[in-house]
Design an enzyme around this catalytic site. Structure first.
Site, mmCIF file in Angstrom:
data_model
loop_
_atom_site.group_PDB
_atom_site.id
_atom_site.type_symbol
_atom_site.label_atom_id
_atom_site.label_comp_id
_atom_site.label_asym_id
_atom_site.label_seq_id
_atom_site.Cartn_x
_atom_site.Cartn_y
_atom_site.Cartn_z
ATOM 1 N N HIS A 140 0.820 -1.211 0.000
ATOM 2 C CA HIS A 140 0.000 0.000 0.000
ATOM 3 C C HIS A 140 0.852 1.257 0.000
ATOM 4 O O HIS A 140 2.046 1.220 0.274
ATOM 5 C CB HIS A 140 -0.978 0.019 1.184
ATOM 6 N N HIS A 189 3.995 7.392 3.368
ATOM 7 C CA HIS A 189 4.931 6.267 3.294
ATOM 8 C C HIS A 189 4.517 5.296 2.197
ATOM 9 O O HIS A 189 3.413 5.390 1.678
ATOM 10 C CB HIS A 189 5.015 5.535 4.649
ATOM 11 N N GLU A 209 7.673 1.452 4.932
ATOM 12 C CA GLU A 209 7.134 0.458 5.858
ATOM 13 C C GLU A 209 7.385 -0.912 5.244
ATOM 14 O O GLU A 209 7.093 -1.132 4.069
ATOM 15 C CB GLU A 209 5.620 0.694 6.034
HETATM 16 CO CO CO Z 1 1.086 1.686 6.180
#
Ligand code: CO
Length: 140
Positions: free
Chosen positions: A7, A80, A131
């Site tokens: 994502h 992110h 991440e």
């Molecule tokens: Co995230």
């Protein structure tokens, strides 16, 4: 080694308003329900795309880690990117061994998908907060 893009994290003052914008302007149809992750200080809403998700995140509570970001970017912005890895501990140890700075003292925490995640400092990633998320096991 990083796997698929899971994502893209987008900070916003309102996950509902931003989700509505992706629905009305871009035609996104798979809009999740907002939920609060109290320990992380965020409210989260996922928008599913054919090949990945948008993770809309809004500050929640007094000391949200997103508060500063939104102070600098009041309208929100890209926060992110998240890549999957098969084993979060192996990934963390590998990043640390290569000299990268892993946030939260390298301690994984449970992310919005219920699997452990770590964050790698933007200085190690061309200015982008990364991440790394352990790939959900089959059945999740
Ligand atoms: Co995230």
């Amino acid at each position: 080694m990083i796997g698929r893009l899971n994502h893209i994290g987008i900070a916003t003052p309102s996950v509902e308003k931003t989700a509505a914008m992706y629905r009305d302007l871009y035609g996104a149809t798979k809009i999740g329900k907002a939920f609060v992750m109290e320990a992380q200080g965020v409210k989260v809403l996922f928008v599913d795309l054919p090949n990945a998700q948008l993770e809309l995140v809004e500050p929640y509570g007094e000391k949200s880690p997103l508060a500063n970001f939104l102070k600098k970017n009041p309208a929100g912005g890209q926060h992110h990117v998240c890549f999957e890895v098969p084993d979060i501990i192996a990934a963390r140890d590998d990043m640390v061994a290569k000299g990268a700075t892993v946030l939260n003292d390298g301690e994984p925490r449970i992310g919005a998908h219920g699997t452990p995640v770590i964050f790698v400092h933007p200085k190690n990633s061309g200015g982008v907060l990364v991440e790394l998320m352990e790939t959900p096991k089959a059945g999740h």
